[in-house]
Design an enzyme around this catalytic site. Sequence first.
Site, PDB file in Angstrom:
ATOM      1  N   ASP A 457      33.294   6.820  18.213  1.00  0.00           N
ATOM      2  CA  ASP A 457      33.541   7.751  19.319  1.00  0.00           C
ATOM      3  C   ASP A 457      33.313   7.010  20.647  1.00  0.00           C
ATOM      4  O   ASP A 457      32.293   6.315  20.807  1.00  0.00           O
ATOM      5  CB  ASP A 457      32.594   8.952  19.232  1.00  0.00           C
ATOM      6  N   ASN A 465      37.785  10.378  31.752  1.00  0.00           N
ATOM      7  CA  ASN A 465      39.037  11.111  31.977  1.00  0.00           C
ATOM      8  C   ASN A 465      39.011  11.884  33.281  1.00  0.00           C
ATOM      9  O   ASN A 465      40.001  11.928  34.026  1.00  0.00           O
ATOM     10  CB  ASN A 465      39.296  12.078  30.810  1.00  0.00           C
ATOM     11  N   ASP A 474      44.223   7.374  28.084  1.00  0.00           N
ATOM     12  CA  ASP A 474      45.087   6.992  26.971  1.00  0.00           C
ATOM     13  C   ASP A 474      45.094   5.486  26.768  1.00  0.00           C
ATOM     14  O   ASP A 474      45.135   4.989  25.630  1.00  0.00           O
ATOM     15  CB  ASP A 474      46.518   7.481  27.225  1.00  0.00           C
ATOM     16  N   GLU A 500      38.976  11.347  21.166  1.00  0.00           N
ATOM     17  CA  GLU A 500      38.459   9.985  21.284  1.00  0.00           C
ATOM     18  C   GLU A 500      37.707   9.570  20.035  1.00  0.00           C
ATOM     19  O   GLU A 500      36.966   8.592  20.033  1.00  0.00           O
ATOM     20  CB  GLU A 500      37.551   9.867  22.516  1.00  0.00           C
TER      21      GLU A 500
END
Length: 579
Positions: A457, A465, A474, A500
């Site tokens: 993770d 983000n 991304d 993620e």
Amino acid sequence: MLKNGFKIFFIIITFILAPALTVFGGNHSSERSSGNQIELAYYSQYLKDASGELTFKEILSLEYEEAFQQHQGDVFQFGLTQDAHWIQTDLRELPIEGNFPNDYILYLDYSGIHEINLYLPVISNGVEDYVHLKGGIHYAGLQDEVGHFFPVFHFPENLNPERPLYTRVKSDYSQNFSLGIERETSFWVRQQFIVFMFAIAYGIMIAMILYNLILFFALKDKPYILYVGYMFFMLIYQVGITGALKVLNFNLGETLEQYVIATTFIAISFALLFAISFLNLPRFVPKALKPIRFFIGISVVGVFLVFTGNLFYANYLAYLPGAVLPFLIMTVAIKAYRRGSLGARYYIIATVLLFASVLIFVLRGFGIVDHSFMTSYATTASASLESLFLSFALADRISHLRKREELAKKRELELTKLMITDSLTGLYNRRYFDDVLASVYEESRRERIPASLIYLDIDNFKRFNDTYGHPMGDKVIQNLARVISENIRNQDHPCRIGGEEFAIIFPTMGKSQAILAAERIRKRFEEVDFSEIDPEIPTVTVSIGVTELKKKETPEEWISRTDETLYRAKREGKNRVLY
């Protein structure tokens, strides 16, 4: 490819059919005698008997003696008619060499004549008389023929050459033939060559039938069995029309000749069904289906006429598809080829070859083309060549079908890949993860081999983000996917199972090796430079949990334990591997 095929065709047509074309209006006066062989048409007169009821005694009367007309040409061409014909031949004018009649035989070079009555002049005990010999299908079991594939007769030793020979012919088939005499030794040498050529033609057809029958059982593809049916009945037709079976079994050959027209109609039906299936006409030329089905119906009527004894009308009806189908099928085949039909190019070559000889045969039947051995039997040679080219077409079909199958498999693989692949990273998705984990779990239990699972993770990804935007996020996800792919084995299964979140399934790998792989991934990802996003961007890291499958543990328990290990790594400071 089609152009090359037509070049091959024209070479074949030159050697096989070109001699037949010389019969168009040619002058054959040079063929009256070749030393050992004499065409009797030049020395004969003929009389048409429309009623078919004139007796030999009546023919000998003065009334009918004067009704005979001088024949012109080297062959008799009475055409398609139910009339009987009488032929009077003056034996005195024949340029015979050697011992006549003992060294000579008399023949008619067309097998499909129903009634042949020969009246040979003899001297018996000093008295002039006539000997009556019978031949043809009508006299099955009663013939005086020698037993060749067309009618052959021996002369009586007491032949009287001072009186004329009379021949009466009547047939439900074509009455076009050559009547001749030939020295017996040279005749049989020539006939052995003809029989040999027939054997080659039939051998090719039999080989192609067996070959494509095997392919049908292997592929279960409809055109192959239709080809086998077509060629089987075409073979029977050719054996029947040439009279070749009579060489092996005379009576069986005579029976086949009686019903040979039925095999013509059956062969036509199979040929049309083959064209529909092979050229895929419902898709490429649907308008052709109605006329083709019409001719199949004509064939059914023709078979009915044969078995109800109406051979003359059945034979006449057979000339209709013979005259029309060549143009119809060629037009349809060319249209199908232009529209993408598989293998149509070889089909066109094969059908052009056969239909050229069929048209000549039809025109011969109507008397437009002179009768000759070539015009009568060119269909046998072209049918064998057609069987080869249609086999090429079916082989070409296999190639196309394989390519189409490979393309379908490729598309299927692509669709499958799309179904199990994460579009952003190119790794496997959650569906794939669930299926493969269950499979690896079962294999590990069954084979008693280790299996490991790691969860990954990205640390602080939500904040990333929010700060830099989802497009930049991304890029981070894609880079982690790349690092994972570069640091695992080919048999391992990397998956993106959430935003993620990632997972890697390690078949046959114990926990210690899995920990090394996880640590390698963590370090390589930590080294990735994201300064192009922001020069002051902090290092992006990943937390990893590693577990090995335990005895008596369910897949759900294994996943839960791995997930808990990951979040323990998060709680203990992130950017680490726990196990």
